[in-house]
Design an enzyme around this catalytic site. Structure first.
Site, PDB file in Angstrom:
ATOM      1  N   ARG A 240       3.808  -4.920  -4.976  1.00 11.84           N
ATOM      2  CA  ARG A 240       4.356  -3.706  -5.161  1.00 11.84           C
ATOM      3  C   ARG A 240       4.217  -2.644  -5.179  1.00 11.84           C
ATOM      4  O   ARG A 240       4.119  -2.909  -6.686  1.00 11.84           O
ATOM      5  CB  ARG A 240       5.775  -4.007  -4.501  1.00 11.84           C
ATOM      6  CG  ARG A 240       7.072  -2.579  -4.272  1.00 11.84           C
ATOM      7  CD  ARG A 240       6.536  -2.048  -2.666  1.00 11.84           C
ATOM      8  NE  ARG A 240       6.384  -0.508  -2.695  1.00 11.84           N
ATOM      9  CZ  ARG A 240       7.952  -0.335  -1.431  1.00 11.84           C
ATOM     10  NH1 ARG A 240       8.900  -1.186  -1.202  1.00 11.84           N
ATOM     11  NH2 ARG A 240       8.236   1.018  -1.488  1.00 11.84           N
TER      12      ARG A 240
ATOM     13  N   SER B 189       3.611   1.751  -6.008  1.00 11.56           N
ATOM     14  CA  SER B 189       4.913   2.586  -6.373  1.00 11.56           C
ATOM     15  C   SER B 189       5.820   2.998  -7.360  1.00 11.56           C
ATOM     16  O   SER B 189       6.213   4.296  -7.111  1.00 11.56           O
ATOM     17  CB  SER B 189       4.665   3.565  -5.018  1.00 11.56           C
ATOM     18  OG  SER B 189       5.412   2.873  -4.596  1.00 11.56           O
TER      19      SER B 189
ATOM     20  N   MET C 272       0.514  -1.424   0.070  1.00 11.61           N
ATOM     21  CA  MET C 272       0.481   0.140  -0.015  1.00 11.61           C
ATOM     22  C   MET C 272       1.430   1.313  -0.160  1.00 11.61           C
ATOM     23  O   MET C 272       1.161   1.772   0.766  1.00 11.61           O
ATOM     24  CB  MET C 272      -0.881  -0.562   1.193  1.00 11.61           C
ATOM     25  CG  MET C 272      -2.131  -1.044   0.671  1.00 11.61           C
ATOM     26  SD  MET C 272      -2.556  -1.196   2.597  1.00 11.61           S
ATOM     27  CE  MET C 272      -3.675   0.617   3.002  1.00 11.61           C
ATOM     28  N   ASP C 273       1.961   1.223  -1.084  1.00  8.04           N
ATOM     29  CA  ASP C 273       2.813   2.410  -0.890  1.00  8.04           C
ATOM     30  C   ASP C 273       2.984   3.696  -2.121  1.00  8.04           C
ATOM     31  O   ASP C 273       1.804   3.083  -2.944  1.00  8.04           O
ATOM     32  CB  ASP C 273       4.371   1.561  -1.381  1.00  8.04           C
ATOM     33  CG  ASP C 273       5.043   3.105  -0.955  1.00  8.04           C
ATOM     34  OD1 ASP C 273       5.088   4.067  -0.366  1.00  8.04           O
ATOM     35  OD2 ASP C 273       5.806   3.117  -2.147  1.00  8.04           O
ATOM     36  N   GLY C 274       2.639   4.957  -1.896  1.00  8.43           N
ATOM     37  CA  GLY C 274       2.178   6.037  -2.631  1.00  8.43           C
ATOM     38  C   GLY C 274       1.217   7.161  -2.136  1.00  8.43           C
ATOM     39  O   GLY C 274       1.404   7.615  -3.073  1.00  8.43           O
TER      40      GLY C 274
END
Length: 205
Positions: free
Chosen positions: A172, A174, A1-3
């Site tokens: 993954r 972002s 849950m990146d960005g």
């Protein structure tokens, strides 16, 4: 849950707006997983490293997570979703700790879908705690050193709550080409998928 933060900056919004968008994306992602018949999903909601972020931001994220769990309870029960939280939850606010205990207990018998949320988690933390647990069992005479194998260690990891602790696929977002200390042991044989989309936009692809 990146960005999430970058998503907000790109739109001239404050960081909390990015986290709110990230949680909306997570809800949609879970809906799609249920629709596709996926049995287990683990999301990296908050890393141990995230505790170094500004307190105001951390407090907002904790509140958003608590609200998400509370507001989603009826849906979790109706859809047969079991909810588990992994990580060092002793560090999260007491109100969130109570919510975690309640929702895990109320969904414990659900078996259609297992939603695991990693909060205050890291793969290295997971491994260190597992090693401590195994060492304590050796000290207590429960097992012998010669009996320690992969199965013994895996049974002490945070993901022991799941029937399927090792993911088939690790995503993954972002544009980063690293797994950032997530499920280090469990992802040894996982397929890795790196997406350029920031998390709030990921489900749209």
């Amino acid at each position: 849950m990146d960005g999430n933060s970058r998503w907000a900056r790109q739109r001239g919004l404050l960081t909390p707006s990015g986290h709110e968008a990230g949680l909306r994306s997570m809800k949609e992602f879970i809906r799609l997983c249920l629709q596709w018949g996926i049995q287990v999903v683990t999301v990296f909601a908050f890393s141990i490293d995230n505790w170094t972020r500004p307190k105001e931001e951390v407090d907002i994220v904790m509140t958003l997570i608590e609200n998400l769990l509370k507001s989603g309870l009826d849906d979790f029960i109706r859809e047969g979703t079991r909810v588990s939280i992994i990580g060092d939850t002793s560090r999260v606010p007491e109100s969130l700790q109570r919510t975690i205990c309640e929702i895990q207990e109320m969904t414990r018998e659900n078996s259609k879908f297992h939603f695991i949320m990693a909060i205050s988690y890291s793969g290295t933390y997971d491994l260190v705690e597992a090693c401590k647990s195994v060492a304590q069992k050796v000290r207590d005479g429960v097992i012998q050193v010669e009996e320690i194998n992969e199965s013994v260690v895996q049974h002490e990891l945070e993901t022991k709550c799941s029937e399927f602790p090792c993911p088939d696929l690790l995503i993954r977002t972002s544009g980063e080409l690293r797994i950032s200390n997530f499920l280090l042991w469990q992802s040894a044989y996982s397929e890795l998928f790196f997406a350029k989309a920031l998390w709030p936009d990921f489900w749209k692809e």
